[in-house]
Each structure stands twice: as structure tokens, then as C-alpha cells.
Design an enzyme around this catalytic site. Structure first.
Site, PDB file in Angstrom:
ATOM      1  N   ASN A   6       0.852  -1.190   0.000  1.00 37.19           N
ATOM      2  CA  ASN A   6       0.000   0.000   0.000  1.00 37.19           C
ATOM      3  C   ASN A   6       0.895   1.250   0.000  1.00 37.19           C
ATOM      4  OD1 ASN A   6      -1.405   2.299   1.177  1.00 37.19           O
ATOM      5  ND2 ASN A   6      -3.094   0.907   1.553  1.00 37.19           N
ATOM      6  N   HIS A   9       0.843   6.239   1.993  1.00 42.17           N
ATOM      7  CA  HIS A   9       1.674   7.140   2.807  1.00 42.17           C
ATOM      8  C   HIS A   9       2.570   8.042   1.960  1.00 42.17           C
ATOM      9  CE1 HIS A   9       0.354   5.743   6.572  1.00 42.17           C
ATOM     10  NE2 HIS A   9       1.173   4.736   6.754  1.00 42.17           N
ATOM     11  N   HIS A  42      -5.816   3.573  -1.616  1.00 37.52           N
ATOM     12  CA  HIS A  42      -7.170   3.856  -1.132  1.00 37.52           C
ATOM     13  C   HIS A  42      -7.561   5.248  -1.623  1.00 37.52           C
ATOM     14  CE1 HIS A  42     -10.001   4.024   2.657  1.00 37.52           C
ATOM     15  NE2 HIS A  42     -10.620   4.327   1.529  1.00 37.52           N
ATOM     16  N   ARG A  44      -9.790   7.886  -1.181  1.00 41.14           N
ATOM     17  CA  ARG A  44     -10.780   8.301  -0.178  1.00 41.14           C
ATOM     18  C   ARG A  44     -11.675   9.413  -0.706  1.00 41.14           C
ATOM     19  NH1 ARG A  44     -10.638   7.571   5.333  1.00 41.14           N
ATOM     20  NH2 ARG A  44      -9.213   5.945   5.989  1.00 41.14           N
ATOM     21  N   ARG A  48      -7.467  12.619   0.781  1.00 42.52           N
ATOM     22  CA  ARG A  48      -6.390  13.104   1.655  1.00 42.52           C
ATOM     23  C   ARG A  48      -5.015  12.589   1.239  1.00 42.52           C
ATOM     24  NH1 ARG A  48      -7.446   9.614   7.128  1.00 42.52           N
ATOM     25  NH2 ARG A  48      -9.494  10.523   6.989  1.00 42.52           N
ATOM     26  N   GLU A  69      -8.635   0.225  -2.950  1.00 38.76           N
ATOM     27  CA  GLU A  69      -9.469   0.249  -1.741  1.00 38.76           C
ATOM     28  C   GLU A  69     -10.446   1.400  -1.878  1.00 38.76           C
ATOM     29  OE1 GLU A  69      -7.518   0.521   2.014  1.00 38.76           O
ATOM     30  OE2 GLU A  69      -6.163  -1.101   1.530  1.00 38.76           O
ATOM     31  N   THR A 100      -8.209   3.160   8.149  1.00 36.75           N
ATOM     32  CA  THR A 100      -9.379   2.293   8.274  1.00 36.75           C
ATOM     33  C   THR A 100      -9.339   1.609   9.645  1.00 36.75           C
ATOM     34  OG1 THR A 100      -9.049   1.898   5.927  1.00 36.75           O
ATOM     35  CG2 THR A 100     -10.691   0.541   7.028  1.00 36.75           C
ATOM     36  N   GLU A 150     -11.111  -9.686   2.599  1.00 41.73           N
ATOM     37  CA  GLU A 150      -9.823  -9.339   3.205  1.00 41.73           C
ATOM     38  C   GLU A 150     -10.067  -9.302   4.708  1.00 41.73           C
ATOM     39  OE1 GLU A 150      -7.500  -5.955   1.797  1.00 41.73           O
ATOM     40  OE2 GLU A 150      -6.586  -5.772   3.783  1.00 41.73           O
ATOM     41  N   HIS A 190      -3.720  -5.088   7.690  1.00 44.84           N
ATOM     42  CA  HIS A 190      -3.830  -4.010   8.660  1.00 44.84           C
ATOM     43  C   HIS A 190      -2.935  -4.276   9.872  1.00 44.84           C
ATOM     44  CE1 HIS A 190      -5.773  -0.180   9.322  1.00 44.84           C
ATOM     45  NE2 HIS A 190      -5.418  -0.383  10.573  1.00 44.84           N
TER      46      HIS A 190
END
Ligand code: PXP
Length: 236
Positions: A6, A9, A42, A44, A48, A69, A100, A150, A190
Site C-alpha cells: 500500500n 503514505h 485507497h 478516499r 487526503r 481500496e 481504516t 480481506e 492491517h
């Protein structure tokens, strides 16, 4: 077990200056060269970190696979159907959360999720539902034709005592077995990191882990290549 990275970041870091460095696309392409099996982002509602431009460029440039995602909202479903990732992972989304915070409640949102899965399937996109390791949630996911689940591993990752960790691992083990029996693919993620993955990988039947924070954090110190190679060595 496959390992998808992922890269949200990296986009957060880019956006903190409102400019264009570091670019998550460059990072994702380098991660592919280092050996990851796929890239996760992801998109969103509040944009963000990852934005639409990122998703479209990743779609065009990735040679492994793109896991998008997303929340099951009309706006994002429309974008997903247009972009066409290999996998759409539906997650719950709350504006105020840092990340999440848990699995989606499939049972309480069954008709909305069923419609979302139908729409994504029509666009030939496989769907995964991010859920807790609960038999009821797995049954509901299979009932509405999800291709994958998942499993949320946050409770396992945050367990304080060994006993708590063991109990959650057992819960996940049972959940994976049940999902496999129903013909579902099983991903997990996660809070997985370089320590807890050593215990987690003992669970059989998991197709793929999705990891972000731990690998990006390590890459800051040792570089992307080294951080990815280390995780691949632990996962495989
Ligand atoms: N899977 C899902 C559904 C997530 O929302 C996240 C966090 O973005 C992850 C996996 C990766 O979690 P982490 O960054 O803690 O490795």
C-alpha cells in the site's frame, strides 16, 4: 502467500507540501521492480492522499496488479468502473479516522454492497470485502457474490498479551478455513509488520497480505529495495 504494498503514505507525504514530490507512482513502479506482487491504494472521499490522477496513472503503468481500496459510494464506484483495477476492496470509511479502523459490516449493509458488487462485476472487476474474521460476515460476503474477503488483522496486530494474540490467530484460522470452503479468495491486512508476520504466516490458505505502514516506515531508514526484499523474505 503474495505481498501487495500500500503506497498511500507516499501520497500523504507529497500532499503535505501541496507539490508533486515524492510521487507515489514512481515509488509504486520501483516497488514492482523490487518484487511486490501488487500495489494497493485507497481513493478516499476526501482525497487526503491518493487522488484520481494517481489511480489512472497506476492503471496505465503497473505491470503487476492494482487493488483499489474504496468505500461503496456512487462516486467512487463510478470511478472504479471507469478505471478498471484488477481488484476493488470495499472498506468502511469515516472522515475523522486516521486510517481504516475495522471491517465493514456486510450484514447491516447487505443491499448496498450487493448493488456495488453487481456494478463492479459488470465492469469485470473482482471484489473483496474488508471484514472482521467472523463466520456471519463471511457467509454474508459469499451470499452477495464477493470474490474475495480481506480479513482485518488489526486486532491480532494490536494484541498486547501472547494469549490475546493466540486467540485472535485462532479466530482468523477458523475464518480462513470457512471462507475457503465457500470458495472465497482470502486476503489479509492491517497492522502487519516485520515481527508479527512471522507468526501470521503460519496460517495456511491466505492468498495475499496487504501491507503499508511498516514497509514504508522501514524504507525511510534502509531504502525501498531493502525494506521490500526483507518483507518478501518473511512472507514467502
Ligand atoms: N488493508 C486495508 C483494507 C487497509 O485499509 C489498510 C490500511 O490502509 C491496510 C490493509 C494496510 O494496513 P497497514 O498500513 O497497517 O499495513
Amino acid at each position: 502467500m503474495r505481498f501487495s504494498l500500500n503506497v498511500d503514505h507516499i501520497a500523504t507525504l507529497r500532499n503535505s507540501r501541496g507539490e508533486n514530490q515524492p510521487d507515489p507512482i514512481t515509488f509504486a513502479l520501483l516497488a514492482e521492480q523490487a518484487g511486490v506482487d501488487g500495489i494497493v491504494v485507497h481513493l478516499r472521499e476526501d482525497r487526503r492522499h491518493i487522488n484520481e490522477r494517481d489511480v489512472r496513472l497506476l492503471r496505465e503503468l503497473l505491470t503487476t496488479k492494482l487493488d483499489l481500496e474504496m468505500a461503496a459510494t456512487d462516486e467512487i464506484i463510478k470511478i472504479a468502473c471507469d478505471v478498471g483495477p484488477e481488484l476493488a476492496t470495499i472498506v468502511p470509511e469515516r472522515r475523522q479516522e486516521l486510517t481504516t479502523e475495522g471491517g465493514i459490516n456486510v450484514i447491516d449493509n447487505i443491499s448496498r454492497l450487493k448493488d456495488a458488487i453487481n456494478d463492479l462485476h459488470k465492469a469485470e472487476i473482482e471484489v473483496s470485502l474488508f471484514i472482521e474474521p467472523s463466520i456471519e460476515q463471511i457467509d454474508a460476503s459469499a451470499e452477495i457474490n464477493s470474490d474475495f474477503i480481506e480479513i482485518h488483522t488489526g486486532v491480532f496486530a494490536n494484541a498486547i498479551s501472547e494469549e490475546e494474540q493466540f486467540d485472535e490467530l485462532e479466530r482468523i484460522r477458523i475464518a480462513v478455513k470457512h471462507a475457503k470452503k465457500l470458495g472465497l479468495g482470502v486476503n489479509a491486512g492491517h497492522g502487519l509488520d516485520y515481527q508479527n508476520i512471522k507468526i501470521f504466516r503460519e496460517i495456511s490458505g491466505i492468498d495475499e497480505v496487504s501491507i503499508g505502514h511498516a514497509v514504508i516506515a522501514r524504507a525511510v531508514f534502509v531504502g525501498l529495495n531493502e525494506a521490500i526484499r526483507e518483507m518478501i523474505r518473511l512472507v514467502k
